[in-house]
Each structure stands twice: as C-alpha cells, then as structure tokens.
Scaffold this motif. Structure first.
Motif, PDB file in Angstrom:
ATOM      1  N   LEU A  26     -25.594 -18.067   3.305  1.00 37.35           N
ATOM      2  CA  LEU A  26     -24.979 -19.058   2.405  1.00 37.35           C
ATOM      3  C   LEU A  26     -23.649 -18.545   1.864  1.00 37.35           C
ATOM      4  O   LEU A  26     -22.681 -19.305   1.744  1.00 37.35           O
ATOM      5  N   GLU A  27     -23.589 -17.265   1.560  1.00 34.70           N
ATOM      6  CA  GLU A  27     -22.321 -16.701   1.045  1.00 34.70           C
ATOM      7  C   GLU A  27     -21.214 -16.840   2.091  1.00 34.70           C
ATOM      8  O   GLU A  27     -20.091 -17.245   1.772  1.00 34.70           O
ATOM      9  N   VAL A  28     -21.548 -16.537   3.336  1.00 31.40           N
ATOM     10  CA  VAL A  28     -20.551 -16.675   4.417  1.00 31.40           C
ATOM     11  C   VAL A  28     -20.135 -18.146   4.540  1.00 31.40           C
ATOM     12  O   VAL A  28     -18.948 -18.473   4.639  1.00 31.40           O
ATOM     13  N   ALA A  29     -21.102 -19.055   4.492  1.00 33.87           N
ATOM     14  CA  ALA A  29     -20.796 -20.487   4.665  1.00 33.87           C
ATOM     15  C   ALA A  29     -19.938 -21.011   3.508  1.00 33.87           C
ATOM     16  O   ALA A  29     -18.999 -21.788   3.729  1.00 33.87           O
ATOM     17  N   LEU A  30     -20.245 -20.591   2.287  1.00 40.04           N
ATOM     18  CA  LEU A  30     -19.438 -21.037   1.128  1.00 40.04           C
ATOM     19  C   LEU A  30     -18.002 -20.550   1.279  1.00 40.04           C
ATOM     20  O   LEU A  30     -17.040 -21.290   1.024  1.00 40.04           O
ATOM     21  N   GLY A  31     -17.851 -19.313   1.718  1.00 38.86           N
ATOM     22  CA  GLY A  31     -16.510 -18.757   1.938  1.00 38.86           C
ATOM     23  C   GLY A  31     -15.777 -19.528   3.025  1.00 38.86           C
ATOM     24  O   GLY A  31     -14.614 -19.925   2.851  1.00 38.86           O
ATOM     25  N   LYS A  32     -16.449 -19.789   4.139  1.00 35.61           N
ATOM     26  CA  LYS A  32     -15.799 -20.536   5.240  1.00 35.61           C
ATOM     27  C   LYS A  32     -15.389 -21.928   4.775  1.00 35.61           C
ATOM     28  O   LYS A  32     -14.314 -22.417   5.105  1.00 35.61           O
ATOM     29  N   PHE A 256     -11.923 -25.183 -11.874  1.00 42.51           N
ATOM     30  CA  PHE A 256     -11.020 -24.033 -11.737  1.00 42.51           C
ATOM     31  C   PHE A 256     -11.044 -23.489 -10.306  1.00 42.51           C
ATOM     32  O   PHE A 256     -10.004 -23.135  -9.743  1.00 42.51           O
ATOM     33  N   ALA A 257     -12.239 -23.418  -9.729  1.00 46.33           N
ATOM     34  CA  ALA A 257     -12.351 -22.834  -8.384  1.00 46.33           C
ATOM     35  C   ALA A 257     -13.683 -23.216  -7.763  1.00 46.33           C
ATOM     36  O   ALA A 257     -14.612 -23.647  -8.456  1.00 46.33           O
ATOM     37  N   GLU A 258     -13.773 -23.053  -6.460  1.00 44.48           N
ATOM     38  CA  GLU A 258     -15.061 -23.157  -5.764  1.00 44.48           C
ATOM     39  C   GLU A 258     -15.690 -21.758  -5.693  1.00 44.48           C
ATOM     40  O   GLU A 258     -14.957 -20.748  -5.729  1.00 44.48           O
ATOM     41  N   LEU A 259     -17.000 -21.727  -5.551  1.00 41.55           N
ATOM     42  CA  LEU A 259     -17.643 -20.405  -5.384  1.00 41.55           C
ATOM     43  C   LEU A 259     -17.051 -19.689  -4.179  1.00 41.55           C
ATOM     44  O   LEU A 259     -16.855 -18.478  -4.187  1.00 41.55           O
ATOM     45  N   GLN A 285     -24.810 -26.031   3.474  1.00 50.39           N
ATOM     46  CA  GLN A 285     -25.909 -25.189   2.966  1.00 50.39           C
ATOM     47  C   GLN A 285     -27.210 -25.525   3.709  1.00 50.39           C
ATOM     48  O   GLN A 285     -28.010 -24.642   4.037  1.00 50.39           O
ATOM     49  N   ASP A 286     -27.398 -26.823   3.966  1.00 47.88           N
ATOM     50  CA  ASP A 286     -28.581 -27.233   4.735  1.00 47.88           C
ATOM     51  C   ASP A 286     -28.458 -26.780   6.186  1.00 47.88           C
ATOM     52  O   ASP A 286     -29.441 -26.366   6.803  1.00 47.88           O
TER      53      ASP A 286
END
Ligand SMILES: NC(=O)C1=CN([C@@H]2O[C@H](COP(=O)(O)OP(=O)(O)OC[C@H]3O[C@@H](n4cnc5c(N)ncnc54)[C@H](O)[C@@H]3O)[C@@H](O)[C@H]2O)C=CC1
Ligand SMILES: O=C(O)C1=NCCCC1
Length: 304
Positions: A26-32, A256-259, A285-286
């Motif tokens: 999920l961390e990789v996907a949020l960053g992408k 302010f920002a996205e995760l 995320q899904d």
C-alpha cells in the motif's frame, strides 16, 4: 487466452491477507499514485450511483497499474444507516482482471475493504503522529473499528486504547462520551456512520493525529470546522477529497498533501502539528490488496 473465472470467498481472503505483506504494498501504491504518472497508474475518482430508495450509493472503483500488470475494480454499496441499525454500512466485491486477456477473478471485498482502509490509516499514523504517542481513541464500534484496532495493535505500542461507545474485545477503556474518549488522546480514529460532526476541535489535544475514515459524501461530516481549520489536512487522493469529503468541502479546509507526497518526500510530515488524514478510499488500494490475495491463492493452489 480465455481462462475460467476464479472465485475467492470471504473466509479464504481472510486467511490469505496479512498486514505485514499488505502495508508495504500500500505504501508503494500510495507513492506511485501521487506521482500522477499515467504510464504507471491510472485511477479516476470513483463513480457513484445514488440508490435513493435505500438511502445509499453504489461506488465503482477502477484502477490500472500498467507496469505491475494489475487491473481491477471494486463494486461497493454504502448506506446512510441510522445509529443502532444492525445492517452493515458497506458491502463490497473486487474483480481482478488479467490486463492482456480480460480474464476475471472475483473476490469478496469486505475483508479487503476493512483491512486496506485500516492499514492506510495506520500508515497515516506512522507518518504523522508525534513521537512517543501513548493514547489511541477509536470512535465507532463497527467493522472498521475492529480492523483499525487490530492493525494499530500490531503496528504500535500504545499505553492506553479508548473506545466509544462499546468496547472491542481486548484491553480497552470503554468511554461513555466522545469527549471522554478523545481528551488528551495522541491519535484519534473516526470510523462512524454519522453524517453530522461527532468530533470537535475544542476536545482535540494540540499535536494529535486524527485518521478520519467515515463521512464519505460531500454533505456528510464527522469532524467540525474548528478541527478542520486548525489542522494540517492530508488526504489519500486530493481529487477524491475535493469531490467527496463533506469535512473538507463544507469547512473550506485546504488539503495540504496526499499521504503519497509524504512517502515520496515531496511534502513534509508535520508531526509537531495537529494533523487530519481524510481517508476516502481508493481503487488502487483494493487493486494491490486483490493482487496480493490472488498471488497467495495461486501459490497455495499450485502446491495442491
Ligand atoms: N475511507 C474509507 O476507505 C472507508 C470508509 N468507510 C466508512 O467508515 C465508516 C464505518 O464503516 P463500518 O465500520 O464498515 O460500518 P459499521 O456499520 O460496521 O459501523 C459503523 C459505526 O458507526 C456507529 N454510528 C452509526 N451512526 C452513528 C451516529 N449517528 N453517530 C455516531 N456513531 C454512529 C455505529 O454504532 C457503528 O459503531 C462508514 O462511514 C463507512 O462508510 C468504510 C469503508 C472504507
Ligand atoms: O473506499 C471504500 O471502499 C469506501 N469508501 C467510502 C465508503 C464506502 C467504501
């Protein structure tokens, strides 16, 4: 090449999905997602169809990660249930497709929704709560409350966990009011179905982190204007928040920002300030959750 559809039921999804494998994906996907590179990831804001007669919505949540070969969509129905209703707030199914042929794997979306939402809130706390946080408060006692309790217990070591209104099983303090639950708390998770503010800024300790998960329609609220205006506001998707979050739209607060921006290092994590992470949920995320479930399922079935 046409392959027969695969169906993966809820109990199997439950056996296969683990936070320790899910969270890094999920961390990789949020960053992408936050790089907004359509050659890497495409995810429009979800389409919602009102189910007026039933006081609900159907959401369609597609995502495509070309380089990872992940294509999926979730169908989720969510409802404005009265407090005390025993019916669930959400029902979901995820369809994972082979991008080359369009073959489908259909899987239960309840566990995926519960776990990926809680995991993303836990990521927000990892990034934004102040060091040495000791007290966690959870507002709500439904499915999301339980998944949030589970992942926060797995990832952090809070000295005290408070729950409003009734306790989840485990060593928690049951509180009779929201104020009692949140006064002095370092991290607050709101996972209610309420449509009017339930958490007020005057009760929130300066420097606390709030993961706000409910209120996912433009006219629904969980947090009041004071909190929204005082806090530094983060979201999973800026476009999603501007289209769907009553807490953001009606308070006039700025995202302010996205995760993902924080993960990518393009925006700072203001741990020293009061922060709100507004979660709406994202198709990607899904998608990564469903891919993880399917890969585990395939590995097990090839051994049989
Ligand atoms: N951001 C995201 O990605 C997601 C958000 N959600 C949202 O999270 C919320 C919780 O979902 P679930 O745990 O699955 O629902 P649930 O139905 O299992 O539990 C909802 C909880 O809210 C409480 N509640 C209901 N009306 C209330 C009111 N007026 N005031 C205070 N509390 C009230 C209920 O007592 C219950 O504890 C819902 O708003 C849902 O739409 C759900 C899935 C994903
Ligand atoms: O992301 C999701 O899944 C949901 N988000 C808001 C409410 C229903 C489900």
């Amino acid at each position: 090449m046409a392959n027969p559809p695969v169906i993966i039921w809820k109990d199997e999804v439950e056996r296969l999905l683990r936070y320790r494998e899910l969270i890094p994906r999920l961390e990789v996907a949020l960053g992408k997602f936050s790089w907004r590179d359509s050659a890497e990831l495409i995810q429009p804001v979800r389409t919602t169809v009102p189910l007026q007669k039933h006081d609900g919505f159907m959401g369609l949540m597609p995502a495509y990660m070309e380089n990872d070969g992940v294509l999926s969509t979730k169908f989720v129905c969510f409802y404005k249930r009265e407090d005390g209703s025993t019916l669930p707030a959400t029902q979901a199914t995820v369809v994972l497709l082979d991008p080359e042929y369009g073959n489908v794997k259909v899987m239960d979306g309840e566990v995926i929704t519960d776990m990926r939402t809680a995991a993303v809130s836990a990521i927000s706390a990892k990034l934004l709560m102040r060091p040495g946080a000791e007290v966690l408060a959870i507002l709500g006692t439904g499915r999301q409350a339980l998944s949030h309790y589970n992942v926060f217990m797995e990832m952090f070591s809070f000295k005290e966990v408070r729950v409003w209104k009734t306790p989840v099983s485990g060593p928690v303090t049951a509180c009779v009011s929201v104020e009692e639950a949140v006064r002095g708390a370092d991290v607050i998770v709101t996972v209610t179905r309420c449509t009017e503010p339930v958490l007020f800024g005057q009760w929130v300790k300066a420097g606390a982190h709030v993961a706000a998960v409910g209120a996912c329609r433009p006219n629904w609220r969980e947090l009041d204007d004071v909190l929204m205006k005082e806090a530094v506001v983060y979201a999973d998707s800026r476009e999603g928040a501007m289209a769907e979050s009553g807490d953001i739209i009606l308070s006039g607060a700025e995202v302010f920002a996205e995760l993902g921006d924080v993960i990518n290092g393009t925006k700072p994590a203001h741990r020293e300030k009061t922060t709100v992470f507004k979660s709406l949920g994202m198709g990607v995320q899904d998608a990564v959750s469903a891919k993880l479930v399917f890969d585990q399922w395939k590995a097990r079935h090839s051994q049989l």
